[in-house]
Design a protein around this motif. Structure first.
Motif, PDB file in Angstrom:
ATOM      1  N   UNK A  79      35.059   5.599  16.374  1.00 55.38           N
ATOM      2  CA  UNK A  79      35.978   5.995  15.127  1.00 55.38           C
ATOM      3  C   UNK A  79      35.343   6.414  13.908  1.00 55.38           C
ATOM      4  N   UNK A  80      34.368   6.394  13.747  1.00 50.70           N
ATOM      5  CA  UNK A  80      33.829   6.798  12.353  1.00 50.70           C
ATOM      6  C   UNK A  80      33.781   8.279  12.291  1.00 50.70           C
ATOM      7  N   UNK A  81      34.075   9.133  13.123  1.00 44.13           N
ATOM      8  CA  UNK A  81      34.277  10.367  12.831  1.00 44.13           C
ATOM      9  C   UNK A  81      35.648  10.826  12.448  1.00 44.13           C
ATOM     10  N   UNK A  82      36.479  10.010  12.755  1.00 48.22           N
ATOM     11  CA  UNK A  82      37.913  10.421  12.508  1.00 48.22           C
ATOM     12  C   UNK A  82      38.096   9.828  11.243  1.00 48.22           C
ATOM     13  N   UNK A  83      37.470   8.763  10.880  1.00 48.05           N
ATOM     14  CA  UNK A  83      37.673   8.178   9.124  1.00 48.05           C
ATOM     15  C   UNK A  83      36.869   9.462   8.519  1.00 48.05           C
ATOM     16  N   UNK A  84      35.785   9.809   8.873  1.00 45.82           N
ATOM     17  CA  UNK A  84      35.004  10.780   8.141  1.00 45.82           C
ATOM     18  C   UNK A  84      35.831  12.356   7.852  1.00 45.82           C
ATOM     19  N   UNK A  85      36.490  12.694   8.874  1.00 50.89           N
ATOM     20  CA  UNK A  85      37.271  13.666   8.656  1.00 50.89           C
ATOM     21  C   UNK A  85      38.596  13.457   7.568  1.00 50.89           C
ATOM     22  N   UNK A  86      38.879  12.407   7.894  1.00 54.43           N
ATOM     23  CA  UNK A  86      40.031  12.096   7.091  1.00 54.43           C
ATOM     24  C   UNK A  86      39.251  12.097   5.433  1.00 54.43           C
ATOM     25  N   UNK A  87      38.161  11.534   5.321  1.00 57.96           N
ATOM     26  CA  UNK A  87      37.535  11.668   3.956  1.00 57.96           C
ATOM     27  C   UNK A  87      37.299  12.965   3.421  1.00 57.96           C
ATOM     28  N   UNK A  88      37.172  13.825   4.139  1.00 57.92           N
ATOM     29  CA  UNK A  88      36.949  15.254   3.761  1.00 57.92           C
ATOM     30  C   UNK A  88      38.214  15.565   3.125  1.00 57.92           C
ATOM     31  N   UNK A  89      39.267  15.577   3.788  1.00 64.46           N
ATOM     32  CA  UNK A  89      40.508  16.009   3.251  1.00 64.46           C
ATOM     33  C   UNK A  89      40.887  15.094   1.876  1.00 64.46           C
ATOM     34  N   UNK A  90      40.758  13.784   1.769  1.00 66.85           N
ATOM     35  CA  UNK A  90      41.166  13.016   0.799  1.00 66.85           C
ATOM     36  C   UNK A  90      40.156  13.572  -0.503  1.00 66.85           C
ATOM     37  N   UNK A  91      38.867  13.594  -0.304  1.00 68.07           N
ATOM     38  CA  UNK A  91      37.936  14.118  -1.380  1.00 68.07           C
ATOM     39  C   UNK A  91      38.302  15.325  -1.796  1.00 68.07           C
ATOM     40  N   UNK A  92      39.058  16.022  -1.194  1.00 69.73           N
ATOM     41  CA  UNK A  92      39.540  17.620  -1.541  1.00 69.73           C
ATOM     42  C   UNK A  92      40.641  17.391  -2.506  1.00 69.73           C
ATOM     43  N   UNK A  93      41.569  16.394  -2.798  1.00 67.17           N
ATOM     44  CA  UNK A  93      42.621  16.104  -3.386  1.00 67.17           C
ATOM     45  C   UNK A  93      42.539  16.873  -5.005  1.00 67.17           C
ATOM     46  N   UNK A 122      37.838  22.431   7.554  1.00 66.05           N
ATOM     47  CA  UNK A 122      38.139  21.198   8.622  1.00 66.05           C
ATOM     48  C   UNK A 122      39.485  21.218   9.090  1.00 66.05           C
ATOM     49  N   UNK A 123      40.586  21.510   8.453  1.00 66.45           N
ATOM     50  CA  UNK A 123      41.985  21.412   8.632  1.00 66.45           C
ATOM     51  C   UNK A 123      42.403  22.648   9.765  1.00 66.45           C
ATOM     52  N   UNK A 124      41.767  23.636   9.513  1.00 64.63           N
ATOM     53  CA  UNK A 124      41.877  25.011  10.236  1.00 64.63           C
ATOM     54  C   UNK A 124      41.147  24.728  11.354  1.00 64.63           C
ATOM     55  N   UNK A 125      40.302  23.896  11.557  1.00 70.59           N
ATOM     56  CA  UNK A 125      39.440  23.524  12.973  1.00 70.59           C
ATOM     57  C   UNK A 125      40.216  22.449  13.848  1.00 70.59           C
ATOM     58  N   UNK A 126      40.890  21.576  13.053  1.00 67.04           N
ATOM     59  CA  UNK A 126      41.579  20.309  13.558  1.00 67.04           C
ATOM     60  C   UNK A 126      43.270  20.418  13.684  1.00 67.04           C
ATOM     61  N   UNK A 127      43.757  21.068  13.041  1.00 63.35           N
ATOM     62  CA  UNK A 127      45.306  21.208  13.005  1.00 63.35           C
ATOM     63  C   UNK A 127      45.647  22.512  13.402  1.00 63.35           C
ATOM     64  N   UNK A 128      46.340  22.515  14.449  1.00 61.49           N
ATOM     65  CA  UNK A 128      46.773  24.298  14.894  1.00 61.49           C
ATOM     66  C   UNK A 128      47.506  24.826  13.889  1.00 61.49           C
ATOM     67  N   UNK A 129      48.538  24.123  13.316  1.00 56.99           N
ATOM     68  CA  UNK A 129      49.486  24.625  12.309  1.00 56.99           C
ATOM     69  C   UNK A 129      48.653  25.403  11.002  1.00 56.99           C
ATOM     70  N   UNK A 130      47.817  24.727  10.679  1.00 55.15           N
ATOM     71  CA  UNK A 130      46.972  25.122   9.542  1.00 55.15           C
ATOM     72  C   UNK A 130      46.283  26.363   9.690  1.00 55.15           C
ATOM     73  N   UNK A 131      45.914  26.747  10.791  1.00 55.51           N
ATOM     74  CA  UNK A 131      45.540  28.088  11.086  1.00 55.51           C
ATOM     75  C   UNK A 131      46.127  29.361  10.457  1.00 55.51           C
ATOM     76  N   UNK A 132      47.429  29.209  10.620  1.00 57.29           N
ATOM     77  CA  UNK A 132      48.458  30.268  10.107  1.00 57.29           C
ATOM     78  C   UNK A 132      48.758  30.315   8.656  1.00 57.29           C
TER      79      UNK A 132
END
Length: 106
Positions: free
Chosen positions: A45-59, A83-93
């Motif tokens: 589960x640590x990788x999903x927490x790390x991913x979320x930290x990437x987005x939160x750190x960018x606020x 990260x968002x463009x890699x993980x969230x399909x809607x973010x690519x556009x």
């Protein structure tokens, strides 16, 4: 543009609780149980927490980016956009500005 920001915000919010819950559950289970199954769950589960930290750190960077109409681009925002463009399909556009607004809307 507002509709796409709303859709991105919803997509990000849908993914965020899972990351928080996984990170919290992994930390709690790993520290209280101490068993091998709990610690393996925490590590997976640590990788999903790390991913979320990437987005939160960018606020903060996202706020500067939006306030400067795209003139100020911080390193943490750049990492979150990638990260968002890699993980969230809607973010690519979505544009960088739309993604930054979605990060702030979380």
């Amino acid at each position: 543009m507002k509709r796409s920001v709303l859709l991105l915000s919803l997509a990000l919010m849908a993914a965020t609780p899972v990351a928080f819950a996984s990170s919290f559950a992994g930390t709690s289970a790993g520290s209280s149980a101490g068993g091998s199954s709990a610690s393996s769950g925490a590590s997976s589960d640590s990788s999903s927490g790390k991913d979320d930290k990437v987005v939160q750190a960018a606020r903060e960077d996202a706020a500067s980016f939006v306030a400067s109409d795209g003139a100020i681009r911080g390193a943490q925002l750049e990492a979150a956009l990638r990260h968002l463009r890699e993980q969230v399909p809607q973010a690519r556009e979505a544009s960088d500005l739309e993604l930054a607004q979605a990060i702030l809307a979380q």
